[in-house]
Motif scaffolding. Structure first.
Motif, PDB file in Angstrom:
ATOM      1  N   MET A   1       0.843  -1.304  -0.125  1.00 22.32           N
ATOM      2  CA  MET A   1       0.050  -0.122  -0.005  1.00 22.32           C
ATOM      3  C   MET A   1       0.985   1.051  -0.032  1.00 22.32           C
ATOM      4  O   MET A   1       1.733   1.330   0.474  1.00 22.32           O
ATOM      5  CB  MET A   1      -0.958   0.005   1.085  1.00 22.32           C
ATOM      6  CG  MET A   1      -1.935   0.986   1.354  1.00 22.32           C
ATOM      7  SD  MET A   1      -3.001   1.260   2.711  1.00 22.32           S
ATOM      8  CE  MET A   1      -4.276  -0.165   2.087  1.00 22.32           C
ATOM      9  N   HIS A   3       0.926   5.157   0.977  1.00 27.63           N
ATOM     10  CA  HIS A   3       0.557   6.097   1.729  1.00 27.63           C
ATOM     11  C   HIS A   3       0.709   7.517   1.526  1.00 27.63           C
ATOM     12  O   HIS A   3       1.988   7.661   1.418  1.00 27.63           O
ATOM     13  CB  HIS A   3       0.768   5.911   3.292  1.00 27.63           C
ATOM     14  CG  HIS A   3       0.258   4.563   3.713  1.00 27.63           C
ATOM     15  ND1 HIS A   3      -1.140   4.083   4.297  1.00 27.63           N
ATOM     16  CD2 HIS A   3       0.868   3.332   3.787  1.00 27.63           C
ATOM     17  CE1 HIS A   3      -0.992   2.864   4.837  1.00 27.63           C
ATOM     18  NE2 HIS A   3       0.234   2.529   4.320  1.00 27.63           N
ATOM     19  N   TYR A  77       4.435   0.844   9.449  1.00 26.49           N
ATOM     20  CA  TYR A  77       3.635   0.203   8.438  1.00 26.49           C
ATOM     21  C   TYR A  77       4.413  -1.158   8.062  1.00 26.49           C
ATOM     22  O   TYR A  77       5.790  -1.426   8.410  1.00 26.49           O
ATOM     23  CB  TYR A  77       3.743   0.966   7.093  1.00 26.49           C
ATOM     24  CG  TYR A  77       2.814   2.258   7.266  1.00 26.49           C
ATOM     25  CD1 TYR A  77       1.479   2.144   7.670  1.00 26.49           C
ATOM     26  CD2 TYR A  77       3.291   3.564   7.007  1.00 26.49           C
ATOM     27  CE1 TYR A  77       0.602   3.293   7.853  1.00 26.49           C
ATOM     28  CE2 TYR A  77       2.368   4.637   7.047  1.00 26.49           C
ATOM     29  CZ  TYR A  77       1.084   4.277   7.433  1.00 26.49           C
ATOM     30  OH  TYR A  77       0.330   5.383   7.588  1.00 26.49           O
ATOM     31  N   ASN A  81       4.773  -1.805   2.528  1.00 30.46           N
ATOM     32  CA  ASN A  81       4.173  -0.416   2.473  1.00 30.46           C
ATOM     33  C   ASN A  81       5.117   0.621   2.093  1.00 30.46           C
ATOM     34  O   ASN A  81       6.243   0.478   2.467  1.00 30.46           O
ATOM     35  CB  ASN A  81       3.225  -0.094   3.675  1.00 30.46           C
ATOM     36  CG  ASN A  81       1.910  -0.927   3.767  1.00 30.46           C
ATOM     37  OD1 ASN A  81       1.146  -0.553   4.487  1.00 30.46           O
ATOM     38  ND2 ASN A  81       1.969  -2.129   3.296  1.00 30.46           N
TER      39      ASN A  81
END
Length: 107
Positions: A1, A3, A77, A81
């Motif tokens: 992911m 961010h 994280y 990530n």
């Protein structure tokens, strides 16, 4: 992911303390969106690059709160990530410039 964190503000976000060599340690999981064309860092306006100070205004070589924030948050994280910093600090600019409703530089 991935961010994404906008770094909004004025000179207090871009700041002026000069980055030391220890501050310039790069983490490939932390990216920065090119704020301006900067011969000193080799970044250009627009594409993502590995983050290292200065994130804002190339000419001052400064370290700001976005640098420390990213180096702290990334360890919270999972390893797969990454974080993206979007420098948007504009010295001597009104905060309202970046507001969603009516801000001239909101994007």
């Amino acid at each position: 992911m991935f961010h994404v964190f906008p770094l909004l503000g004025q000179s207090n976000m871009a700041v002026y303390p000069k980055a030391s060599n220890a501050d310039k340690t790069e983490n490939p999981r932390i990216k920065v969106l090119g704020f301006d064309d900067c011969a000193w860092t080799g970044r250009v306006e627009g594409p993502w690059d590995i983050a290292a100070p200065p994130l804002h205004e190339c000419w001052n070589g400064a370290i700001g709160p976005g640098d420390c924030f990213a180096k702290t948050i990334i360890d919270r994280y999972p390893a797969q990530n990454s974080a993206g910093l979007v420098p948007s600090a504009i010295s001597r600019e009104r905060v309202e410039t970046s507001m969603k409703a009516g801000g001239a530089k909101y994007s």
